[in-house]
Design an enzyme around this catalytic site. Structure first.
Site, PDB file in Angstrom:
ATOM      1  N   THR A  16       0.859  -1.184   0.000  1.00 32.61           N
ATOM      2  CA  THR A  16       0.000   0.000   0.000  1.00 32.61           C
ATOM      3  C   THR A  16       0.897   1.237   0.000  1.00 32.61           C
ATOM      4  OG1 THR A  16      -1.714  -1.160   1.234  1.00 32.61           O
ATOM      5  CG2 THR A  16      -1.801   1.252   1.243  1.00 32.61           C
ATOM      6  N   LYS A  74      -6.747   1.281  -3.742  1.00 30.72           N
ATOM      7  CA  LYS A  74      -6.369   0.651  -2.468  1.00 30.72           C
ATOM      8  C   LYS A  74      -6.545   1.622  -1.309  1.00 30.72           C
ATOM      9  CE  LYS A  74      -4.849  -2.480   0.384  1.00 30.72           C
ATOM     10  NZ  LYS A  74      -3.494  -3.044   0.396  1.00 30.72           N
ATOM     11  N   LYS A 110       0.216   3.654   9.245  1.00 35.21           N
ATOM     12  CA  LYS A 110       0.792   3.853   7.907  1.00 35.21           C
ATOM     13  C   LYS A 110      -0.300   4.009   6.847  1.00 35.21           C
ATOM     14  CE  LYS A 110       2.103   0.241   5.531  1.00 35.21           C
ATOM     15  NZ  LYS A 110       1.385   0.276   4.225  1.00 35.21           N
TER      16      LYS A 110
END
Length: 305
Positions: free
Chosen positions: A102, A178, A246
């Site tokens: 990602t 995503k 994150k």
């Protein structure tokens, strides 16, 4: 995963963590030649014992057809590709990088452009589905890249994915999708934890919460997948708390660049940050429920009273 075996490819699988190991195993199961690489030598040794090739990547890089990069983040992806021992410089023209982490869309675009300078193809291919689906070759992949990149990666994609969403001919579109998925996934985990612990304040036992809400309109895939971890008191990391600062951080960075307000994402992010700060960063991400439990003075299943 296709029943009919495809043409054999030479494949590097870089990153043999909970997702990457399953991906590598799925490719190996489909009769490709696979070289595994990871900073943990025990994982590499284990993979070789299960049929992975014995040579070091540096010895075979020029013969590789596909390089799967299933590491944690953008920094690790860039190091694998273009660091001091980066693999791109050793790849043959026409080899394809399948980048699964990602990352921000702008980063994916940059990696594709840098790969193209040496004739290497790049498929922006973030993944979804969890470690079990990775091991079974049943991931969903949100992919974008040139038609040539898709063609070069096709047999490997068939090995690791149940569904490949082809989202355009330029890198970045896969990572954009995503980020949308991660917004929802992170929010849903935090919302599940909030609802489960709220229910406890009203006398609703966690196991009864799962039994009832999983059959009602308030359910979600994340609720059905993660809430049982809380009921079992099992925080073995399938996906860790540390992933979410994150990933939700990426979502908020992208939102900021688009001048888009995402307050629900920001609230969920703070709960994962709090969980990490409490020492739960390496536990399963369902451990975000411990933030709510501590504040409310609740005892979760498996915890000492």
């Amino acid at each position: 995963m296709n029943e009919v075996k495809q043409l054999r490819s030479n494949v590097a699988a870089i990153g043999l963590g909970s997702m990457g190991y399953g991906i590598a195993s799925s490719v190996l199961r489909d009769n490709h030649l696979v070289w595994g690489a990871d900073i943990n030598p025990d994982q590499v040794a284990r993979f070789r014992e299960e049929g992975g090739q014995p040579e070091e990547l540096s010895d075979v890089a020029g013969d590789l057809d596909v390089v799967i990069v299933a590491v944690l983040n953008a920094a690790q992806t860039e190091t694998v590709l273009f660091g001091t021992e980066g693999i791109v410089k050793s790849l043959k023209p026409g080899a394809v990088v399948l980048a699964c982490a990602t990352v921000p869309p702008v980063f994916a675009k940059d990696m594709a452009a840098r790969c193209a300078l040496t004739g290497v193809l790049y498929l922006d291919a973030p993944i979804s589905g969890g470690s079990i689906k990775a091991a079974n070759g049943q991931l969903s992949i949100m992919a974008s890249g040139t038609p040539e990149a898709f063609t070069s990666a096709r047999t490997v994609l068939d090995s690791i994915a149940e569904t490949v969403f082809e989202l355009g001919d330029e890198a970045g579109a896969g990572s954009a999708m995503k980020s949308v998925n991660q917004l929802l996934a992170g929010v849903h985990i935090a919302a599940m934890a909030e609802a489960l612990t709220f229910g406890m304040t009203q006398g609703v036992a966690p196991e009864k919460f799962v039994e009832v809400i999983s059959k009602c309109a308030g359910t979600s895939w994340m609720l059905e997948n993660r809430a049982p971890h809380i009921v079992a008191g099992d925080y073995t990391p399938r996906s860790s708390v540390n992933i979410w600062p994150k990933d939700l951080g990426i979502v908020l960075d992208v939102a900021k660049s688009a001048q888009f307000s995402a307050p629900i994402t920001a609230a969920a992010l703070q709960q994962f940050v709090a969980a990490a700060g409490m020492g739960h960063g390496r536990e399963d991400d369902a451990a975000v429920a411990k933030v709510y439990a501590r504040i409310a003075g609740l005892t979760l299943p498996g915890e000492a009273i």
